[in-house]
Scaffold this active site. Structure first.
Site, mmCIF file in Angstrom:
data_model
loop_
_atom_site.group_PDB
_atom_site.id
_atom_site.type_symbol
_atom_site.label_atom_id
_atom_site.label_comp_id
_atom_site.label_asym_id
_atom_site.label_seq_id
_atom_site.Cartn_x
_atom_site.Cartn_y
_atom_site.Cartn_z
ATOM 1 N N HIS A 90 1.736 -0.821 14.835
ATOM 2 C CA HIS A 90 0.766 0.259 14.689
ATOM 3 C C HIS A 90 -0.471 -0.066 15.517
ATOM 4 O O HIS A 90 -0.905 -1.221 15.559
ATOM 5 C CB HIS A 90 0.297 0.371 13.238
ATOM 6 N N HIS A 132 5.046 7.167 2.511
ATOM 7 C CA HIS A 132 5.802 5.918 2.351
ATOM 8 C C HIS A 132 5.099 4.966 1.401
ATOM 9 O O HIS A 132 3.883 4.987 1.251
ATOM 10 C CB HIS A 132 6.049 5.224 3.697
ATOM 11 N N HIS A 188 -5.790 -1.985 4.710
ATOM 12 C CA HIS A 188 -5.592 -0.788 3.893
ATOM 13 C C HIS A 188 -4.855 -1.124 2.596
ATOM 14 O O HIS A 188 -3.878 -1.851 2.592
ATOM 15 C CB HIS A 188 -4.888 0.356 4.617
ATOM 16 N N TYR A 220 9.882 1.704 9.524
ATOM 17 C CA TYR A 220 10.038 2.767 8.540
ATOM 18 C C TYR A 220 11.514 3.063 8.357
ATOM 19 O O TYR A 220 12.250 3.197 9.350
ATOM 20 C CB TYR A 220 9.352 4.062 8.991
ATOM 21 N N GLU A 255 8.194 1.340 4.021
ATOM 22 C CA GLU A 255 7.765 0.583 5.195
ATOM 23 C C GLU A 255 7.874 -0.908 4.876
ATOM 24 O O GLU A 255 7.628 -1.325 3.745
ATOM 25 C CB GLU A 255 6.304 0.905 5.525
ATOM 26 N N HIS A 282 0.853 -1.197 0.000
ATOM 27 C CA HIS A 282 0.000 0.000 0.000
ATOM 28 C C HIS A 282 0.881 1.236 0.000
ATOM 29 O O HIS A 282 2.108 1.143 0.085
ATOM 30 C CB HIS A 282 -0.920 -0.003 1.229
#
Lengths: 308, 308, 308, 308
Positions: D247, D215, D200, D256, D266, D153
């Protein structure tokens, strides 16, 4: 801890039926580092993380099995003292000169009551662990194959288990971490013994077949690496015996499979840390299946019958 | 291995500012097992997998920090011998009577050059590891909180690092596994020392603040449990210092956080096995950041400044 | 992605021989959350992380097996449209009124060519996933038992595999992700089909025994949780079928075991994500063993013979 | 699930300041497979497990950042329909001819309200996932570097978040899985949106700097691989931003770091599966720190300030 005496499994010499095929197997499937050949043709290997020159020696032979099993001792004084102690205990010893194995000092060789040949030695060249000792990196990237951390322990079979167990405990300083009892509830069917903080550095199983090898075990760092080892074993169509699984005994995770000569090997991970003040764990006859294979809770025929 | 002498970190007595709140923290967040209170009000805890009666004692006090650090020795003979050796080395010792700590035998107490109080003892009641020693199960289901395997090691600070290091090596049988050097390239800024196969049982850091604690470390079994520990730390809004991360030094994985009194603790996993024949790993001054926090490669201010 | 139509396995109703014993099993061993009983005595369960009211319903019966299998659809419009499509395809449908199952809307029920009863429904009460939807925590601490994430998929057996496969693909919008071929190299022995990004939401195996269940599968998050599931299975002496292992088909990791009524369940983890533009993976007859059990590379008799 | 429409992130074209150095980085550190160069000099890469010809294109430029972001759609009919829908919504579209990118069909290009250029396409050559589709092996042995599973993503920043969010939801079929609110408790500061079962496929953050990249994220399979990614990042002295960490938002684990041009990437693992019937998770302003970095519970300056 007074760190004198026997410290760890150091090397072993394995008989293989096809040396070139075995070199390919231990290099590309097991993922060991080839460390050269000696004048007699023997092939040497180490695990990447091991520091000493080698831990596995392959010798071409017409039958599989292990020639000898060696422990490293803390220093030359310990080597001399342990030889004296062995003789005082009634064990004949022999000195193998330094250099007979590559990069290895003088070895004290002796036979234990179960028929196996053992060795003690104090010196082997530190060739480095691929990461260095000055500001090292934390991992080795790009490992291929199973790529174990170290030679970990052996399980070996023979008739006079009591004799070998006593010799290891009374002379070599080992402690029994776990015992599996026969149906009589008293006699040891098997013992797992430690000379360190590991739950086992060697295991003896009572078996009419003297001087036999059940398996040589190599250490992995995580259960995920055990899964990868099983995947690698399948990719190379290696003969699988059992696994992935957990042992009840030692609580470690495991795979058993066979090298091209039919020698069983284990890739082992985890278990608990053992200290000599701990009381041994005891397994009764009827719980042996769960002790060995914690998840299936039964021994398989191959596990019981195949030794080399 | 001649398994006599100092064998492992056994217990420590931690000063806490609010005993009831700390008991709640060590029970429900750290996931230790409460093992009772003594006549003076001190609260005792063990990790579930530990066999001896306790490894952590909490004492209500008006400032945080550690009262004393204790190692278990192999037997009473070793206790007596080590006390003699300490005295011969010029260290004053004191005998604390059996029973002064619950379920614990006589202790030999002494102060080391960095100002910390240490103890040796040979006996503590084996209360079991929740799995038993006869046909045990392999795991404990339903663990709550961080639930470490054992008290693993301490990092402590003081000025005369050389003095404490030498005492541990020359008298107590420890070996230096890793060293971090000062900018002069010779002087030890910190040493990680082992009395076992662990890469460290104790670490000393040179620091003007004598008799201070940087952290007490608890062992976890896997990197996944380190993640869960960090999750638990957040669920309970515990003050986090750093992590999850890998150390360059010892190669273990880590989290640092603070108990309700501001005592830093670590949850630690992995690293390599150490043997006394191994040469120490050395870290130079400019690589210290990577040595301590392998991924960020820099020390944070809090790590350097906060001790109790 | 146009997210209309069938979205995921939603619930299934399992026949059990001893309801109280089964409730104990699914609560304490499988680690599901009991969600109540209905007027007819059926017991409802959900996985902790599931949001809808339940995914497993137990019904006391005199033989094991599954009454029906249900998929949730995206909305009521999709439910109506899919019912029309089923009828247009020649499948008889029946409406089960809302509330017949606790907290569940109207269901469209139909029988597929392999004899199994399926249902579609658009509504089930969102009771929450134990972490909440506002500033949630990331994990649930203190999980006990196997504690899967969700009901994941079913493997079911019947004769007219082609008929069920075609109905799922042509009417319900499924895609074949993997196929295992019979010895003729053309006919499907088994198909794994997806209505999502999972490598399978349902698998059909050709078998003379119509309307039978091979296993219901529950999802775990990591290979370490698969190990723990196997440990929990042994702690409770649950009948084990196979595992831990990797499948070649779907590449996921697995354990198979049996509930107290003899219904096989799987705890499953991993595998790859599937998209409908991907070509299916094909397994030939002679590689079926490796396809099913990637490490042993052979089917076991129990796997082939036991269905409920 | 009606599997028509947008199915997944397909490719993106990244601007790099030193193409040769970047090719080295994405090959040896990120562990992608180089898939060739085109006439204009652009370098193409795919993750080993990806099936389509490439997912990352590097273009030499004098400033870092992303040229465009592309989603694959299910088929040509969907491409045509979505272009019509975009135009009906008032978005200008452009057709890029097939072959302008290697092995890629015709693309529909358009700009979204936050200033980013997006593309849709229906065809890219399936070059295989290194394991094959006929009786495949389960893993790829000998992976080097970070070696992610796929491009997962992007998180991108711009002012008119509401406009881009609405376009993705109303025209492209995305669903909002998580929202982070501004201090007013109503306005979206950030949205995480899904076109699949992933939590996501893209995230938008409100930021005055239009058309910027926070990112690009690559998927890893396990938390242990996240650790290894962090180790590899240090071995190669790659600039680290944060991690390993979890997260709160999406519940996934993360690192990251920055590529040689300063583009943040990421490496991501885990999180939960999302379905369009699920209500979104909402994060309030004061819990944003924990939402982004679950363990430290605070945003770092670099995370907030650096975009390309």
């Amino acid at each position: 801890m007074a760190l004198t005496g026997v410290i760890r499994p150091g090397h072993c010499q394995l008989r293989v039926l096809d040396l070139e095929r075995s070199i390919h197997f231990y290099t590309h499937v097991m993922g060991l580092k080839p460390m050269g050949r000696d004048a007699s043709g023997r092939a040497y290997f180490k695990c990447l993380d091991e520091r000493d020159h080698h831990s596995l020696i392959l010798r071409q032979a017409d039958r599989a099995g292990m020639d000898f099993y060696a422990f490293k001792v803390s220093d030359v004084a310990a080597l001399d003292r342990l030889e004296e102690d062995l003789r005082a205990y009634g064990v004949a010893t022999e000195r193998i000169p330094a250099g007979e194995l590559l990069e290895t000092g003088e070895r004290v060789r002796f036979r234990v009551p179960t028929g196996h040949v053992f060795e003690l030695y104090a010196h082997k060249t530190d060739v480095g662990n691929e990461m260095g000792y000055l500001n090292p990196e934390a991992i080795i990237d790009g490992r291929k194959g199973i790529s174990p951390i170290r030679l970990d322990h052996w399980q070996i079979h023979g008739n006079d288990l009591d004799g070998s167990r006593d010799l290891f405990c009374k002379v070599l300083g080992f402690t029994v971490a776990e015992r599996a009892l026969m149906a009589d509830g008293r006699t040891d069917m098997a013992v797992w013994m430690s000379c360190s903080n590991k739950a086992h550095d060697i295991a003896f199983v009572r078996d009419a077949r003297d001087d036999t090898l059940h398996h040589a075990s190599f250490l992995l760092g995580t259960w995920e690496q055990v899964l990868k080892a099983a995947d690698v074993i399948t990719i190379h169509r290696v003969a699988m015996d059992m696994g992935p699984m957990r042992h009840g005994i030692t609580k470690g995770t495991t795979i058993y499979a066979f090298d091209p000569s039919g020698n069983r090997f284990e890739t082992f991970c985890g278990g608990y840390d053992f200290y000599p003040d701990m009381q041994p764990t005891v397994w009764t006859w009827e719980e042996m299946g769960r002790g060995v294979f914690y998840h299936t809770r039964e021994l398989n025929e191959r596990f019981l019958s195949v030794v080399t």
